[in-house]
Design an enzyme around this catalytic site. Structure first.
Site, PDB file in Angstrom:
ATOM      1  N   SER A  36       0.808  -1.239   0.000  1.00 25.45           N
ATOM      2  CA  SER A  36       0.000   0.000   0.000  1.00 25.45           C
ATOM      3  C   SER A  36       0.831   1.274   0.000  1.00 25.45           C
ATOM      4  O   SER A  36       0.429   2.286   0.589  1.00 25.45           O
ATOM      5  CB  SER A  36      -0.964   0.004   1.200  1.00 25.45           C
ATOM      6  OG  SER A  36      -1.832  -1.097   1.138  1.00 25.45           O
ATOM      7  N   HIS A  63      17.148  19.024  17.549  1.00 30.86           N
ATOM      8  CA  HIS A  63      16.500  17.767  17.926  1.00 30.86           C
ATOM      9  C   HIS A  63      16.049  17.079  16.641  1.00 30.86           C
ATOM     10  O   HIS A  63      15.419  17.706  15.790  1.00 30.86           O
ATOM     11  CB  HIS A  63      15.285  18.011  18.821  1.00 30.86           C
ATOM     12  CG  HIS A  63      14.411  16.793  18.984  1.00 30.86           C
ATOM     13  ND1 HIS A  63      14.747  15.735  19.801  1.00 30.86           N
ATOM     14  CD2 HIS A  63      13.223  16.457  18.404  1.00 30.86           C
ATOM     15  CE1 HIS A  63      13.810  14.803  19.738  1.00 30.86           C
ATOM     16  NE2 HIS A  63      12.871  15.218  18.891  1.00 30.86           N
ATOM     17  N   SER A  71      14.171  13.428  15.200  1.00 25.76           N
ATOM     18  CA  SER A  71      13.496  12.180  15.535  1.00 25.76           C
ATOM     19  C   SER A  71      12.653  11.728  14.349  1.00 25.76           C
ATOM     20  O   SER A  71      12.381  12.500  13.431  1.00 25.76           O
ATOM     21  CB  SER A  71      12.610  12.355  16.776  1.00 25.76           C
ATOM     22  OG  SER A  71      11.517  13.200  16.489  1.00 25.76           O
ATOM     23  N   GLY A  88       9.626  10.205  15.048  1.00 24.48           N
ATOM     24  CA  GLY A  88       8.245  10.259  15.518  1.00 24.48           C
ATOM     25  C   GLY A  88       7.538   8.920  15.559  1.00 24.48           C
ATOM     26  O   GLY A  88       6.297   8.878  15.487  1.00 24.48           O
ATOM     27  N   ARG A  89       8.279   7.824  15.695  1.00 26.64           N
ATOM     28  CA  ARG A  89       7.665   6.500  15.679  1.00 26.64           C
ATOM     29  C   ARG A  89       7.700   5.876  17.070  1.00 26.64           C
ATOM     30  O   ARG A  89       8.468   6.286  17.943  1.00 26.64           O
ATOM     31  CB  ARG A  89       8.374   5.600  14.669  1.00 26.64           C
ATOM     32  CG  ARG A  89       8.337   6.155  13.255  1.00 26.64           C
ATOM     33  CD  ARG A  89       9.090   5.278  12.280  1.00 26.64           C
ATOM     34  NE  ARG A  89       8.436   3.991  12.098  1.00 26.64           N
ATOM     35  CZ  ARG A  89       8.883   3.057  11.275  1.00 26.64           C
ATOM     36  NH1 ARG A  89       9.996   3.258  10.585  1.00 26.64           N
ATOM     37  NH2 ARG A  89       8.229   1.911  11.148  1.00 26.64           N
ATOM     38  N   SER A  97      11.512   3.563  17.142  1.00 25.49           N
ATOM     39  CA  SER A  97      11.728   4.956  17.519  1.00 25.49           C
ATOM     40  C   SER A  97      13.219   5.285  17.458  1.00 25.49           C
ATOM     41  O   SER A  97      14.061   4.521  17.930  1.00 25.49           O
ATOM     42  CB  SER A  97      11.208   5.201  18.931  1.00 25.49           C
ATOM     43  OG  SER A  97      11.524   6.509  19.368  1.00 25.49           O
ATOM     44  N   ASN A 131      19.556  14.465  20.372  1.00 21.27           N
ATOM     45  CA  ASN A 131      19.656  15.911  20.558  1.00 21.27           C
ATOM     46  C   ASN A 131      21.122  16.309  20.474  1.00 21.27           C
ATOM     47  O   ASN A 131      21.996  15.616  21.022  1.00 21.27           O
ATOM     48  CB  ASN A 131      19.093  16.324  21.915  1.00 21.27           C
ATOM     49  CG  ASN A 131      17.627  15.983  22.056  1.00 21.27           C
ATOM     50  OD1 ASN A 131      16.829  16.285  21.183  1.00 21.27           O
ATOM     51  ND2 ASN A 131      17.264  15.346  23.163  1.00 21.27           N
TER      52      ASN A 131
END
Length: 345
Positions: A170, A207, A209, A211-212, A217, A221
């Site tokens: 998908s 910072h 990331s 976002g998971r 994850s 920083n």
């Protein structure tokens, strides 16, 4: 990969007399920016409201007479206009999209769960072909210094990797990285330039990331310094950083603690990059290395070229570790082709 040859690039550039001839031509006939008009816009939008038309004319005409503005000067002039215009977004890094990019060996390890969705259990869930794009903007937070060449900015960069051609799963966004940062910039006066023709110093906090949630994850920083200088038309950047340490995880799937404690082994402690603009073509490189026996790092080569109007073609090659946070410890090789909306210089 022999990193000795990568760091010979600036020396080869600086040894060429063609560099100075090219920058002289660029300063004399700059098709990308009319310096006098740009100066007038700067003063109308952000200048001293008490100055007379005669004073404005004298100030802006002096720019044309000097014809010695560097690429850094020109970019700063453009940014001063956009920074005060509420209808314009100021670019930070490049803004581009690579609709077609080929990865020689995509890192499928974090996506093993996709295998159960595939009819072919023996095949890899990820395609070699995917799209990549980057959006990067900044806004001035404070520019009230006595020295108008200083400022504090907030920047935000989003970089995404899209399995757009992978219909079996998908067409998911494989990875998206978010990097807000705040930084202070100081363009040095000519008498304070340590080396080169023009120099700027940047100090900031970043910072980054994806976002998971666990177990995918990734974040870190950093505080960093960035030393930017221009020499004979070549612009270089040396950006060392210090990673702010995090607590060690008590459990591997805990949300608290360091998601990637060994990231320094792959991303190293600095980034060295350079850019050069010849006529309407821009060439740049980026290099990282952890400077130990494992010799892990990365190199990226970029080329942008004119197509039509604001739209420019863009080719990118990457080889090494840390292209994205999910791939910080995976050796990736990518080549992509697309368009770029904002260049470095």
């Amino acid at each position: 990969m022999n990193w000795r040859y990568i760091f010979m690039i600036p020396a080869l550039y600086l040894s060429s007399g063609l560099a100075q001839e090219s920058i002289d031509r660029e300063n004399e006939q700059d098709s990308g920016i009319d310096l006098v008009k740009q100066c007038v816009l700067n003063e109308v939008i952000a200048g001293d409201e008490k100055q007379t038309i005669a004073e404005l004319k004298e100030k802006c005409t002096a720019l044309e007479e000097s014809k010695q503005l560097s690429f850094l000067d020109k970019r700063m002039a453009r940014e001063k206009v956009s920074g005060k215009n509420r209808n314009v977004i100021t670019p930070h890094r490049r803004n581009y999209i690579l609709p077609v990019s080929y990865v020689s060996h995509p890192n499928a390890r974090p996506f093993d769960g996709f295998d159960e969705l595939s009819d072919d259990d023996s095949g890899e869930p990820l395609d070699n072909l995917e799209a990549k794009y980057q959006l990067s903007i900044k806004v001035p937070l404070y520019d009230g210094f006595d020295d108008e060449d200083q400022g504090v900015f907030f920047g935000f960069t989003l970089q995404s990797y899209w399995q757009v051609y992978n219909k079996d799963i998908s067409s998911p966004f494989r990875e998206t990285n978010y990097e807000p940062e705040i930084f202070w910039v100081n363009f040095l006066d000519s008498e304070n330039v340590l080396w080169g023709d023009e120099m700027a110093i940047v100090l900031g906090f970043s910072h980054q990331s994806n976002g998971r949630s666990q177990p995918n994850s990734r974040s870190w920083n950093r505080i960093y310094a960035d030393f930017i200088w221009e020499n004979r038309g070549f612009v270089f950047s040396f950006k060392p950083w210090y990673r702010i340490p995090e607590d060690e995880k008590t459990e591997s799937l805990s949300a608290d603690g360091d998601d990637n404690p060994d990231i320094y082994k792959y991303m190293g402690y600095f980034e060295f990059s350079g850019a050069y603009r010849m006529a309407q073509h821009e060439f740049s490189f980026m290099a990282r290395n952890n400077l130990n026996s494992e010799n892990r790092g990365a190199i990226q080569l970029d080329w942008s070229f004119p197509l039509w109007g604001r739209v420019r073609g863009y080719a990118q090659y990457f080889n090494g570790y840390g292209e994205s946070l999910i791939d910080y410890n995976a050796d990736i090789e990518r080549i992509g082709l697309g368009i770029v909306l904002t260049d470095l210089l």
